[in-house]
Design a protein around this motif. Structure first.
Motif, short mmCIF file in Angstrom:
data_model
loop_
_atom_site.label_atom_id
_atom_site.label_comp_id
_atom_site.label_asym_id
_atom_site.label_seq_id
_atom_site.Cartn_x
_atom_site.Cartn_y
_atom_site.Cartn_z
N GLY A 170 36.52 39.66 59.13
CA GLY A 170 37.64 40.47 59.61
C GLY A 170 38.23 39.91 60.89
O GLY A 170 39.45 39.88 61.07
N TYR A 171 37.35 39.46 61.79
CA TYR A 171 37.81 38.87 63.05
C TYR A 171 38.61 37.60 62.78
O TYR A 171 39.69 37.39 63.34
CB TYR A 171 36.60 38.57 63.93
CG TYR A 171 36.94 37.91 65.26
CD1 TYR A 171 37.27 38.69 66.36
CD2 TYR A 171 36.91 36.53 65.40
CE1 TYR A 171 37.57 38.09 67.57
CE2 TYR A 171 37.22 35.94 66.61
CZ TYR A 171 37.55 36.71 67.69
OH TYR A 171 37.85 36.12 68.89
N LEU A 172 38.08 36.73 61.92
CA LEU A 172 38.78 35.48 61.62
C LEU A 172 40.11 35.75 60.92
O LEU A 172 41.10 35.07 61.18
CB LEU A 172 37.89 34.59 60.75
CG LEU A 172 36.65 34.01 61.43
CD1 LEU A 172 35.77 33.30 60.41
CD2 LEU A 172 37.03 33.06 62.55
N SER A 173 40.13 36.74 60.03
CA SER A 173 41.36 37.07 59.34
C SER A 173 42.42 37.55 60.31
O SER A 173 43.59 37.19 60.21
CB SER A 173 41.11 38.13 58.27
OG SER A 173 40.27 37.63 57.25
N ALA A 174 42.00 38.38 61.28
CA ALA A 174 42.95 38.87 62.28
C ALA A 174 43.41 37.74 63.19
O ALA A 174 44.59 37.64 63.53
CB ALA A 174 42.31 39.98 63.10
N LEU A 175 42.47 36.88 63.57
CA LEU A 175 42.81 35.75 64.44
C LEU A 175 43.82 34.82 63.79
O LEU A 175 44.76 34.34 64.43
CB LEU A 175 41.53 34.98 64.79
CG LEU A 175 41.72 33.65 65.53
CD1 LEU A 175 42.27 33.90 66.93
CD2 LEU A 175 40.41 32.89 65.60
N LEU A 176 43.64 34.58 62.51
CA LEU A 176 44.45 33.59 61.81
C LEU A 176 45.59 34.20 61.01
O LEU A 176 46.26 33.50 60.25
CB LEU A 176 43.55 32.74 60.90
CG LEU A 176 42.41 32.03 61.64
CD1 LEU A 176 41.49 31.35 60.67
CD2 LEU A 176 42.98 31.02 62.63
N GLY A 177 45.77 35.51 61.17
CA GLY A 177 46.94 36.13 60.58
C GLY A 177 46.87 36.37 59.10
O GLY A 177 47.90 36.44 58.43
N GLU A 178 45.67 36.49 58.52
CA GLU A 178 45.56 36.78 57.09
C GLU A 178 46.09 38.19 56.82
O GLU A 178 45.81 39.12 57.57
CB GLU A 178 44.10 36.70 56.64
CG GLU A 178 43.87 36.98 55.17
CD GLU A 178 44.28 35.82 54.28
OE1 GLU A 178 43.95 35.85 53.09
OE2 GLU A 178 44.94 34.88 54.77
N PRO A 179 46.87 38.41 55.79
CA PRO A 179 47.39 39.74 55.49
C PRO A 179 46.28 40.77 55.39
O PRO A 179 45.21 40.50 54.86
CB PRO A 179 48.09 39.55 54.14
CG PRO A 179 48.45 38.10 54.11
CD PRO A 179 47.34 37.40 54.82
N VAL A 180 46.56 41.96 55.89
CA VAL A 180 45.54 43.01 55.91
C VAL A 180 45.27 43.55 54.52
O VAL A 180 44.14 43.77 54.12
CB VAL A 180 46.01 44.17 56.82
CG1 VAL A 180 44.98 45.28 56.83
CG2 VAL A 180 46.26 43.65 58.22
N ALA A 181 46.32 43.78 53.76
CA ALA A 181 46.14 44.33 52.42
C ALA A 181 46.75 43.39 51.40
O ALA A 181 47.88 42.96 51.54
CB ALA A 181 46.81 45.70 52.33
#
Length: 288
Positions: A170-181
């Motif tokens: 979750g942290y990496l996704s937020a850091l790298l801008g991965e879509p939330v849904a």
């Protein structure tokens, strides 16, 4: 001019190379042992850079802390320092490998260089983390789909702050801008939950148990630009937070819940704008 006589007094063989002065240390009886191959390391080559000796061969010692010549008085001290430094590296290697395994992540160790790495995947996002000789993980490569995210390289990840694999992804996704849904997630029912829904269903007096994990994600618009704020509980009332924009990380750090000013106020302070310029938006809002 390099004092070659002193280098030889320290038990070093001196040689001139096109890249500069190199020295070779024969470890004699104080051999290092590669913990993977069980091979003995009996010789180390250093590049001389001013007052520093930088290990450059064999691969198992590359990246170890340089030796300061001014801090060494005898050959025995140098050999003892090398043994201590290498032992520290092996300790960090074992410690970080165990942490990765507890998170359910592969602990890949190159048998020759002793470099520890792991691959973290979340949907279309694939991140390769590599540890240095002190056990600090950095992003070596990040790919979303077929696109390499070059701005992510070098970002430091403190692995011990993530108790579960989901917190790290979750942290990496937020850091790298991965879509939330994502559409596949929504179809399977694994869609995000808004905190207002939790409050409505469980009431504002409900408690989060002290040892349970807690992750939060807020999306914001500031002067027409999209940002994401993510937070994960480390323990008790201590959290690790991250603010990221379209160009990557803006801020990351720990904070205590009692001292946290709120997402809007924190983002306003970090971006040096008025709080009125910070707008919280839903996960379905368009991202610029």
């Amino acid at each position: 001019m390099m004092d070659t006589a002193r280098l030889r007094e320290l038990g070093l063989q001196v040689r001139e190379e096109p890249s500069g002065v190199e020295v070779v240390l024969d470890l004699e009886a104080a051999s290092l042992v590669n913990p993977i191959t069980k091979d003995f390391i009996t010789e180390i080559t250093f590049q001389v850079m001013g007052d520093r000796l930088i290990p450059i061969a064999p691969p198992a010692v590359v990246g170890m802390t340089p030796i300061l010549l001014s801090a060494i008085d005898a050959a025995e001290e140098m050999q003892a320092l090398l043994l201590d430094t290498f032992s520290d590296h092996v300790f960090h290697l074992q410690r970080r490998s165990e942490e990765l395994q507890l998170l359910g992540l592969p602990a890949d160790v190159d048998p020759q260089s002793l470099v520890l790495s792991t691959d973290v995947r979340d949907g279309q996002l694939a991140v390769k983390l590599v540890a240095d000789r002190q056990g600090n993980f950095r992003i070596a490569q990040a790919i979303r789909g077929l696109e390499e995210l070059v701005t992510a390289a070098g970002h430091v990840i403190e692995l011990s702050e993530f108790r579960e694999k989901a917190a790290l992804t979750g942290y990496l996704s937020a850091l790298l801008g991965e879509p939330v849904a994502r559409a596949p997630q929504a179809a399977s029912g694994a869609e995000p939950v808004r905190f207002v829904e939790i409050v409505e269903k469980f009431g504002p007096q409900s408690l989060v148990p002290p040892r349970s994990s807690l992750e939060l994600l807020a999306q914001l618009q500031v002067e027409g630009k999209a940002y994401r704020f993510a937070a994960a509980r480390i323990a008790g009332r201590t959290f690790r937070g991250l603010l990221a924009g379209t160009q990557g990380k803006v801020w990351a750090g720990r904070f205590e819940l009692d001292e946290f000013p709120g997402v809007v106020q924190l983002v306003a302070e970090l971006l040096k704008v008025a709080p009125e310029a910070v707008r919280l938006v839903g996960p379905d809002a368009p991202q610029e």
